[in-house]
Design a protein around this motif. Structure first.
Motif, short mmCIF file in Angstrom:
data_model
loop_
_atom_site.label_atom_id
_atom_site.label_comp_id
_atom_site.label_asym_id
_atom_site.label_seq_id
_atom_site.Cartn_x
_atom_site.Cartn_y
_atom_site.Cartn_z
N LYS A 29 46.01 43.82 47.31
CA LYS A 29 45.71 44.99 48.15
C LYS A 29 44.70 45.72 47.62
CE LYS A 29 48.02 48.76 50.55
NZ LYS A 29 49.27 49.73 50.59
N GLY A 30 44.64 46.10 46.63
CA GLY A 30 43.35 46.96 45.88
C GLY A 30 42.20 46.03 46.01
N PHE A 31 42.19 44.66 45.84
CA PHE A 31 40.76 43.98 46.08
C PHE A 31 40.46 44.00 47.38
CE2 PHE A 31 39.31 39.69 47.33
CZ PHE A 31 38.07 39.94 46.52
N LYS A 33 41.15 46.20 49.84
CA LYS A 33 40.47 47.50 50.25
C LYS A 33 39.04 47.57 49.88
CE LYS A 33 44.48 50.51 50.14
NZ LYS A 33 45.13 51.52 49.65
N GLU A 34 38.73 47.02 48.53
CA GLU A 34 37.43 47.19 48.11
C GLU A 34 36.35 46.23 48.94
OE1 GLU A 34 36.94 49.65 46.64
OE2 GLU A 34 38.85 49.90 45.78
N VAL A 35 36.79 45.05 49.12
CA VAL A 35 36.02 43.98 50.14
C VAL A 35 35.63 44.74 51.33
CG1 VAL A 35 35.92 41.89 51.17
CG2 VAL A 35 36.73 42.07 48.76
N ILE A 36 36.75 45.46 51.94
CA ILE A 36 36.47 45.96 53.41
C ILE A 36 35.32 47.42 53.03
CG2 ILE A 36 37.64 47.55 54.88
CD1 ILE A 36 39.97 45.41 54.65
N ARG A 37 35.68 48.04 52.00
CA ARG A 37 34.78 49.25 51.75
C ARG A 37 33.49 48.65 51.51
NH1 ARG A 37 37.53 52.08 47.39
NH2 ARG A 37 38.46 53.07 49.28
N ALA A 47 34.35 38.91 43.99
CA ALA A 47 35.60 38.48 43.52
C ALA A 47 35.66 38.24 41.79
CB ALA A 47 36.45 37.43 44.34
N ILE A 48 34.60 37.42 41.79
CA ILE A 48 34.55 37.14 40.03
C ILE A 48 33.98 38.57 39.42
CG2 ILE A 48 33.06 36.28 38.47
CD1 ILE A 48 32.56 33.92 40.53
N GLU A 49 33.49 39.39 39.91
CA GLU A 49 32.92 40.62 39.20
C GLU A 49 34.16 41.57 39.29
OE1 GLU A 49 29.03 42.53 40.27
OE2 GLU A 49 28.78 40.66 41.38
N TYR A 50 34.97 41.61 40.24
CA TYR A 50 36.07 42.43 40.42
C TYR A 50 37.22 42.17 39.51
CZ TYR A 50 39.74 45.05 42.66
OH TYR A 50 40.89 45.91 43.00
N PHE A 51 37.33 40.80 39.46
CA PHE A 51 38.63 40.55 38.69
C PHE A 51 38.26 40.55 37.05
CE2 PHE A 51 40.22 39.20 42.81
CZ PHE A 51 41.33 39.65 42.78
N ASP A 60 37.29 50.80 37.08
CA ASP A 60 36.66 52.00 37.44
C ASP A 60 35.28 52.25 37.50
OD1 ASP A 60 39.37 52.89 38.34
OD2 ASP A 60 39.39 54.17 36.06
N ALA A 61 34.85 51.56 36.25
CA ALA A 61 33.33 51.61 36.04
C ALA A 61 32.57 50.64 36.92
CB ALA A 61 32.86 51.24 34.66
N PHE A 62 33.16 49.38 37.29
CA PHE A 62 32.64 48.53 38.30
C PHE A 62 32.48 49.17 39.51
CE2 PHE A 62 33.66 45.33 41.50
CZ PHE A 62 32.49 44.79 41.58
N LEU A 63 33.57 49.59 40.17
CA LEU A 63 33.57 50.48 41.47
C LEU A 63 32.59 51.48 41.60
CD1 LEU A 63 37.56 50.34 42.10
CD2 LEU A 63 35.72 48.72 43.09
N LYS A 64 32.71 52.26 40.63
CA LYS A 64 31.64 53.55 40.49
C LYS A 64 30.09 52.90 40.60
CE LYS A 64 30.01 57.67 38.23
NZ LYS A 64 29.71 58.38 36.92
#
Length: 79
Positions: A29-31, A33-37, A47-51, A60-64
């Motif tokens: 679900k978290g992943f 949401k970020e793909v949609i965002r 996905a590779i970067e996220y996971f 948190d740093a990645f999403l920032k």
């Protein structure tokens, strides 16, 4: 040599045979949401970067960083 019968016996045929890890729905679900965002052009690379960031406790740093990149794109396009 593996016989076809053995392969067929190992297949999953019903939901009762599947065990979903407890954290999997929350993680997916978290992943999602970020793909949609961020709507990445290359979802597998995202996905590779996220996971990888999640595994290294740097999500948190990645999403920032992704948020900052998105803001920079908006500013440069005049939106």
């Amino acid at each position: 040599y593996i016989k076809t019968d053995q392969i067929m016996a190992d297949k999953i045929y019903s939901a009762e045979q599947i065990t979903v890890p407890q954290d999997l729905p929350k993680i997916l679900k978290g992943f999602t949401k970020e793909v949609i965002r961020y709507n990445p052009a290359d979802i597998p690379s995202f996905a590779i970067e996220y996971f990888t960031a999640m595994k290294e406790n740097k999500l948190d740093a990645f999403l920032k960083t992704k948020e900052e990149e998105q803001e920079a794109k908006k500013e440069s396009s005049g939106k």
